[in-house]
Write a protein that holds these residues in place. Structure first.
Motif, mmCIF file in Angstrom:
data_model
loop_
_atom_site.group_PDB
_atom_site.id
_atom_site.type_symbol
_atom_site.label_atom_id
_atom_site.label_comp_id
_atom_site.label_asym_id
_atom_site.label_seq_id
_atom_site.Cartn_x
_atom_site.Cartn_y
_atom_site.Cartn_z
ATOM 1 N N PHE A 197 0.812 -1.219 0.000
ATOM 2 C CA PHE A 197 0.000 0.000 0.000
ATOM 3 C C PHE A 197 0.849 1.275 0.000
ATOM 4 N N PRO A 198 1.951 1.333 0.749
ATOM 5 C CA PRO A 198 2.778 2.558 0.680
ATOM 6 C C PRO A 198 3.284 2.846 -0.729
ATOM 7 N N LEU A 224 0.460 4.252 -2.829
ATOM 8 C CA LEU A 224 0.228 5.663 -2.519
ATOM 9 C C LEU A 224 1.311 6.544 -3.130
ATOM 10 N N ALA A 225 2.553 6.062 -3.120
ATOM 11 C CA ALA A 225 3.635 6.841 -3.739
ATOM 12 C C ALA A 225 3.396 6.991 -5.233
ATOM 13 N N PHE A 226 2.906 5.945 -5.873
ATOM 14 C CA PHE A 226 2.593 6.013 -7.298
ATOM 15 C C PHE A 226 1.497 7.044 -7.560
ATOM 16 N N THR A 252 9.485 6.976 -3.922
ATOM 17 C CA THR A 252 10.605 7.437 -3.119
ATOM 18 C C THR A 252 11.708 6.389 -3.213
ATOM 19 N N GLY A 253 12.940 6.811 -3.060
ATOM 20 C CA GLY A 253 14.055 5.892 -3.160
ATOM 21 C C GLY A 253 14.487 5.689 -4.601
ATOM 22 N N PRO A 272 -4.299 -0.730 5.710
ATOM 23 C CA PRO A 272 -3.406 0.265 6.328
ATOM 24 C C PRO A 272 -4.036 1.651 6.332
ATOM 25 N N ALA A 273 -3.733 2.409 7.348
ATOM 26 C CA ALA A 273 -4.271 3.765 7.465
ATOM 27 C C ALA A 273 -3.750 4.643 6.328
#
Length: 259
Positions: free
Chosen positions: A164-165, A168-170, A235-236, A216-217
Motif C-alpha cells: 500500500f505505501p 500511494l507513492a505512485f 521514493t528511493g 493500512p491507514a
C-alpha cells in the motif's frame, strides 16, 4: 525523460502519462508471469486477457508520448532499469497467489484512477475504451480478494501492508490538493492527487469491511513529500530488475529478428 513543453503537454503531464504507461507495461509482465500459475483455469485465462489488455493500452499511451517528443526507441528498447517509472510494488514478482492478487489489484486500480482523471482532448474516447477493459480487470480482482479475505486473511493483510505505501507513492503525496496539484493547475487532470488517494483507500476499506482484513491507514506522510520523485512517482532509487527489463525489451530474442 520529459519532452519539451512546447510540444503540447506540460512536462509534468508527460511524466505523469509516462508513469502510467510504464506501470501498465509492468502489469502486463506480472500478469504474464502468473498466467499459468493461478489456482484454476479461470484465473489463468483472466490473467492472460488482462495482460493482453495492458500491453494494448501501453501501445496507445506510447504513441501519444511519441507525439509529445519522447523518443520511440528510448521508450521501447533503449532504457536502463532506473529509467522506468513504474509503480514500485511491481519491481518484484510476487511469490504467492494472495500476494500477487493484492499487488496487481492495488496497482491496476491506482493506474486506472490516475488515467481516469485526465481530461485532455488527446485522451477523449481512449480513456472510455480503456475503462471498458479495466472494469472487468477490477471486478475480477475484487471478487478474488473478497474470497481470499475469507480464506487467507492474514496473507491479504500482510500484502496490503507491504504494497500500500508504494501504491500511494505512485498516486502521489497528500500535499497535492486542489490548490497545489500542478496537473490540476494546468488543466490536464480534473481532480487532485489527494482526492485520488482517498478514493483508492476508501475502495479497499469498503471491500474488506466485515472481514478480518485491516487496510493500512491513509497516512499523510506516505509518501514523504520531501523525498518523492515526481518523475518516477516513488521514493528511493529502487527499480525493476535488469533481467525483467531485458524481457520487456526483447533483448534475448533480437538475434532471431528477420531483417
Amino acid at each position: 525523460m520529459s519532452g519539451d513543453e512546447d510540444a503540447g503537454w506540460p512536462a509534468v503531464a508527460i511524466d505523469y502519462v509516462q508513469a502510467i504507461a510504464d506501470t501498465k507495461l509492468l502489469l502486463g509482465q506480472r500478469y504474464g508471469e502468473w498466467m499459468l500459475k493461478g489456482p484454476n483455469l479461470e484465473d489463468d485465462i483472466s490473467g492472460a486477457s488482462n495482460g493482453q489488455d495492458e500491453i494494448g493500452q501501453v501501445r496507445q499511451l506510447f504513441r501519444l508520448l511519441e507525439r509529445q517528443g519522447v523518443d520511440r526507441d528510448w521508450l521501447e528498447t533503449d532504457r536502463e532499469p532506473a529509467e522506468y517509472a513504474n509503480a514500485q510494488p511491481l519491481d518484484e514478482e510476487a511469490e504467492a497467489w494472495p500476494t500477487f492478487m493484492v499487488q496487481v489489484a492495488l496497482i491496476d486500480r491506482a493506474a486506472w484512477l490516475l488515467l481516469d482523471a485526465i481530461q485532455h482532448d488527446d485522451f477523449k474516447g481512449m480513456v472510455q475504451k480503456m475503462g471498458e477493459d479495466e472494469y472487468f480487470h477490477l471486478e475480477h480482482h475484487d471478487a478474488r480478494l473478497e474470497t481470499l479475505a475469507d480464506t487467507q486473511p492474514k496473507a491479504v493483510e500482510m500484502a496490503l501492508e507491504r504494497y500500500f505505501p508504494g501504491a500511494l507513492a505512485f498516486v502521489g503525496p497528500a500535499t497535492y490538493t486542489e490548490s497545489e496539484d500542478p496537473l490540476v493547475e494546468t488543466g490536464f487532470t480534473d481532480r487532485p492527487v489527494a482526492e485520488i488517494r482517498g478514493a483508492l483507500h476508501e475502495h479497499y476499506e469498503d471491500l474488506f469491511a466485515g472481514t478480518d482484513v485491516t487496510v493500512p491507514a491513509l497516512e499523510d506522510d506516505v509518501p514523504d513529500p520531501s523525498a518523492w520523485d515526481e518523475t518516477r512517482r516513488r521514493t528511493g532509487d529502487g527499480h525493476v530488475d535488469t533481467s525483467v527489463v531485458e524481457q520487456l525489451q526483447g533483448v534475448t530474442n533480437r538475434e532471431y529478428v528477420i531483417k
